[in-house]
Write a protein that holds these residues in place. Sequence first.
Motif, short mmCIF file in Angstrom:
data_model
loop_
_atom_site.label_atom_id
_atom_site.label_comp_id
_atom_site.label_asym_id
_atom_site.label_seq_id
_atom_site.Cartn_x
_atom_site.Cartn_y
_atom_site.Cartn_z
N ARG A 169 0.82 -1.21 0.00
CA ARG A 169 0.00 0.00 0.00
C ARG A 169 0.85 1.27 0.00
NH1 ARG A 169 -2.61 -1.29 3.90
NH2 ARG A 169 -1.78 -0.05 5.60
N HIS A 170 1.91 1.27 0.78
CA HIS A 170 2.68 2.51 0.96
C HIS A 170 3.83 2.66 -0.02
CE1 HIS A 170 0.60 3.89 4.56
NE2 HIS A 170 0.62 2.65 5.01
N LEU A 171 4.29 1.55 -0.58
CA LEU A 171 5.45 1.62 -1.47
C LEU A 171 5.15 1.08 -2.87
CD1 LEU A 171 8.33 0.60 0.99
CD2 LEU A 171 7.54 2.90 0.36
N ASP A 172 3.88 0.92 -3.19
CA ASP A 172 3.45 0.48 -4.52
C ASP A 172 4.17 -0.81 -4.91
OD1 ASP A 172 2.08 0.47 -6.90
OD2 ASP A 172 3.41 1.91 -7.90
N ALA A 173 4.16 -1.78 -4.00
CA ALA A 173 4.79 -3.07 -4.25
C ALA A 173 3.75 -4.07 -4.73
CB ALA A 173 5.48 -3.58 -2.99
N SER A 174 4.22 -5.23 -5.17
CA SER A 174 3.32 -6.26 -5.73
C SER A 174 3.49 -7.59 -5.02
CB SER A 174 3.59 -6.43 -7.23
OG SER A 174 3.25 -5.26 -7.93
N PHE A 175 3.63 -7.55 -3.70
CA PHE A 175 3.67 -8.80 -2.94
C PHE A 175 2.31 -9.49 -3.00
CE2 PHE A 175 7.31 -6.79 -0.81
CZ PHE A 175 8.19 -7.86 -0.77
N ALA A 176 2.34 -10.80 -3.14
CA ALA A 176 1.14 -11.64 -3.00
C ALA A 176 1.29 -12.36 -1.66
CB ALA A 176 1.03 -12.63 -4.15
N PRO A 177 0.69 -11.84 -0.59
CA PRO A 177 0.92 -12.41 0.75
C PRO A 177 0.63 -13.90 0.83
CG PRO A 177 -0.16 -10.29 0.94
CD PRO A 177 -0.15 -10.62 -0.52
N GLU A 178 -0.36 -14.37 0.05
CA GLU A 178 -0.71 -15.80 0.11
C GLU A 178 0.39 -16.69 -0.45
OE1 GLU A 178 -2.05 -14.19 -3.86
OE2 GLU A 178 -2.14 -13.51 -1.76
N ARG A 179 1.38 -16.12 -1.10
CA ARG A 179 2.49 -16.91 -1.62
C ARG A 179 3.64 -17.05 -0.61
NH1 ARG A 179 3.77 -14.23 -7.36
NH2 ARG A 179 5.14 -16.06 -7.60
N PHE A 180 3.38 -16.61 0.62
CA PHE A 180 4.37 -16.72 1.70
C PHE A 180 3.76 -17.49 2.86
CE2 PHE A 180 5.94 -13.25 -0.77
CZ PHE A 180 7.32 -13.29 -0.63
N ASP A 181 4.49 -18.48 3.36
CA ASP A 181 4.06 -19.25 4.52
C ASP A 181 4.54 -18.57 5.80
OD1 ASP A 181 2.72 -21.36 3.22
OD2 ASP A 181 4.64 -22.34 2.78
N HIS A 182 3.71 -18.61 6.81
CA HIS A 182 4.08 -18.14 8.14
C HIS A 182 4.92 -19.22 8.83
CE1 HIS A 182 3.81 -16.77 12.27
NE2 HIS A 182 3.15 -17.85 12.62
N VAL A 183 6.05 -18.81 9.41
CA VAL A 183 6.94 -19.74 10.12
C VAL A 183 7.22 -19.17 11.50
CG1 VAL A 183 9.20 -20.85 10.14
CG2 VAL A 183 8.02 -20.47 7.95
#
Length: 325
Positions: free
Chosen positions: A227-241
């Motif tokens: 939102r703040h840096l106009d990035a394109s992360f897809a959070p669902e493509r990262f697992d929580h560890v």
Amino acid sequence: MNAPHLEIHLDERDLAAALRADVRTGLTAAPKWLPPKWFYDARGSELFDEITRLPEYYPTRAERSILAARAGEIARITEAKTLVELGSGSSEKTRLLLDALLAHGTLGAFVPLDVSASALADAVARLDTAYPALSVRGIVGDYTRHLHHLPDGGSRMIAFLGGTIGNLPPAERATFLRGVRGVLDPGEWLLLGADLVKGADVLLPAYDDAAGVTADFNRNVLRVINRHLDASFAPERFDHVARWDETHEWIEMRLRAREAMRVPIRALDLTVEFARGEEVRTEISAKFRPDGLRDELAAAGFRIRQRWTDDAGRFTVCLAQASDD
């Protein structure tokens, strides 16, 4: 009634510059990392509030039980005239201290410090309504940078609760504690909440709950960057560890890439590459042993006067006094 007062020492431009610097530095490092403070936009704060109510997450309940049982004793020992809370948020737990200090007849002022101007304004307004006899002065700032803006003197007690001290690596923790001692006069007080070392069977579920709330909270840092840096992360493509590091005696939270990817962060003119399985460390949460906590406080110029634990011995609250210079 005393009118609530808000001092701004950290504005949106400061926060934006800090986010840009942290993301560039952390995501170009090897291994990658991000500071945990960027979890906390409005959604992140809601998720953390939800975490504190989860059955697996014991620290909030444990600390509250200690404060409920010991607030009167804390008031009698310290006779504090000014209560300062660092990283105050909504200041809900702090009401136990406010009530006890007011009942003891010494408290005249409350000074909450937090990075969120909106959250602090809401908290100050609520407190001013609930405690009309109390002078409330909110400070919008970072507790690692703006301690020098705290009011001087007057039998102060600084409260740093929630186990947040564990989010600082050891060197930063030492610097922070020395900074707190530097703004206190000899004889003034630090009330510190800290989580204790215990088995991984208790620790890991607290940071990896069955409902997945902590996982969503962890991924929220990617939404903040989007939102703040106009990035394109897809959070669902990262697992929580969540991992217990026995050597350092801390929990690490990480985000693990499910696949190789390239993520543009347009506001930084930066593209970050991830290998499949690569991790970004987003938080440490150090756990303490009583002797180690005593030694860290002593090195910073504090002497523990009282230390309490909850009934299960999982969490501790320390009342430490600033030593003579």
